[in-house]
Design a protein around this motif. Structure first.
Motif, short mmCIF file in Angstrom:
data_model
loop_
_atom_site.label_atom_id
_atom_site.label_comp_id
_atom_site.label_asym_id
_atom_site.label_seq_id
_atom_site.Cartn_x
_atom_site.Cartn_y
_atom_site.Cartn_z
N GLU A 20 0.85 -1.21 0.00
CA GLU A 20 0.00 0.00 0.00
C GLU A 20 0.88 1.25 0.00
N ALA A 41 1.57 4.22 -2.98
CA ALA A 41 1.35 5.65 -2.69
C ALA A 41 2.60 6.48 -2.99
N LYS A 53 -8.25 1.43 -4.74
CA LYS A 53 -7.19 2.43 -4.59
C LYS A 53 -6.72 2.38 -3.14
N LEU A 70 -3.58 4.89 1.59
CA LEU A 70 -2.51 5.88 1.70
C LEU A 70 -2.37 6.72 0.43
N SER A 71 -2.64 6.13 -0.75
CA SER A 71 -2.57 6.91 -2.00
C SER A 71 -3.54 8.09 -1.94
N SER A 72 -4.77 7.82 -1.48
CA SER A 72 -5.76 8.91 -1.39
C SER A 72 -5.34 9.93 -0.35
N VAL A 107 -2.28 10.75 0.46
CA VAL A 107 -1.19 11.57 -0.09
C VAL A 107 -1.77 12.65 -1.01
N GLU A 108 -2.80 12.28 -1.79
CA GLU A 108 -3.46 13.28 -2.66
C GLU A 108 -4.03 14.42 -1.81
N ARG A 141 -3.96 4.63 9.60
CA ARG A 141 -3.08 5.25 8.59
C ARG A 141 -3.00 6.74 8.90
#
Ligand code: UTP
Length: 317
Positions: A67, A71, A163, A166-168, A170-171, A230
């Motif tokens: 994950e 990210a 998705k 963590l990717s969301s 970071v956005e 997270r």
């Protein structure tokens, strides 16, 4: 920008603690605290770290690392303890195994191993000599993280979503800066089991956090959004953790430090809409195994039949 957070004793910090919001530094490093005792899984965790228990065919820790990698994280910091050396081995090359697979032309297995391996120099391991609490484990990573924001992933909390959570986050962070906490909806009658946030103004991709309460008394929770494991945190959290103040259970708690930091810096919440499994509990771990197996194309069909057989055989009490 100083603001008062409830459930928090007001502490005065020098000006250099205040976040300079004009400069949003990228999140490049992630911390994985893996030094806990895992007593809820004894006797399994007597010699095997709970983070190495498998969900289908991957250890729990690998889900969090994947994950983080998705990210854009470039450096993976593991806070380990006694009996955790096998985690370090898992993220290294296994020479004999790879030679044997090569001799046997098992190229798919070799590719699989290569795909889960961090690049040379991308991992750091530090030790928490005594399990004094999650906040203390995070503090042990201070020198490796240095003066930059970092992601904190509790590996026990395994997430299922197209998705990555963590990717969301970071956005959202790239819009807002500050500190980000991932949250997830839970039934209102369950809120007393969790850390819960109070929601403020909506921002693009999230909301301002105006309060946090650890395990609110039934009927008093400020929302039904629980903190799901997270975080993106600013390095000033280390200064606060260096006070080694003990909280609930006599342990140094990350939530207590975040409450103090929230008097000085912005905190934003991200609403995660996938599903989190608490793999630190037996129930969550078993449910995660079933859920991930049911989304596995080779396993799902036969497993559905087997599960149905088991459920038909078990008499309800
Ligand atoms: P838990 O609260 O699940 O504690 O930790 P635990 O000791 O691992 O498990 P039980 O309750 O005895 O079964 C949440 C996360 O924080 C880490 C754990 O490894 C886990 O990833 N942790 C906790 C540390 O690294 N150090 C600590 O002192 C406590």
């Amino acid at each position: 920008m100083t603001k008062e957070f409830y459930s928090c004793t007001q502490t005065i910090y020098p000006d250099e603690f205040l976040l300079k919001m004009t400069n949003i530094k990228p999140v490049r490093k992630a911390v994985f605290p893996v030094a806990g005792l895992g007593t809820r899984f004894l006797p399994a965790t007597k010699s095997v770290p709970k983070e190495m228990l498998t969900i289908v065919d991957k250890p729990v820790i690998q889900y969090a690392v994947e994950e983080a990698r998705a990210a854009g994280i470039e450096h993976f910091v593991f806070v380990t303890g006694r009996n955790k050396a096998v985690i370090e081995d898992h993220f290294d090359i296994q020479v004999e195994l790879e030679l044997t697979l090569r001799e046997r032309d098992k190229h798919d297995a070799l590719d699989l191993l290569a795909s889960s391996l961090p690049k040379a120099g991308q991992t750091s391991f530090t030790r928490q000599q005594s399990p004094l609490g999650l906040g203390h484990a995070v503090w042990c990573a201070r020198d490796i993280v240095g003066d930059e924001p970092f992601a904190l992933l509790l590996p026990d909390m395994v997430m299922q979503d197209k998705k990555g959570c963590l990717s969301s986050m970071v956005e959202l962070y790239n819009n807002t800066g500050g500190n980000i906490i991932a949250t997830e909806e839970v039934a209102w009658e369950e809120t007393h089991k969790y850390g819960v946030v109070e929601t403020g103004k909506e921002v693009d991709g999230g909301f301002e956090i105006t309060g946090m309460v650890e395990k609110p008394k039934p009927g008093t929770a400020p929302s039904n959004l629980f903190i799901n494991g997270r975080y993106i945190l600013q390095p000033e959290i280390f200064d606060i953790l260096s006070g080694h103040e003990k909280g609930a259970g006599g342990e140094i708690q990350i939530t207590d430090a975040m409450l103090k930091l929230a008097n000085l810096q912005e905190f934003y919440g991200f609403r995660f809409t996938g599903r989190t499994f608490d793999c630190g509990s037996r129930e969550g771990f078993i449910t995660a195994n079933v859920a991930f197996a049911m989304s596995h194309e080779e396993l799902a069909k036969d497993l559905r039949t087997e599960l149905k057989n088991i459920l038909d055989e078990v008499q309800p009490e």
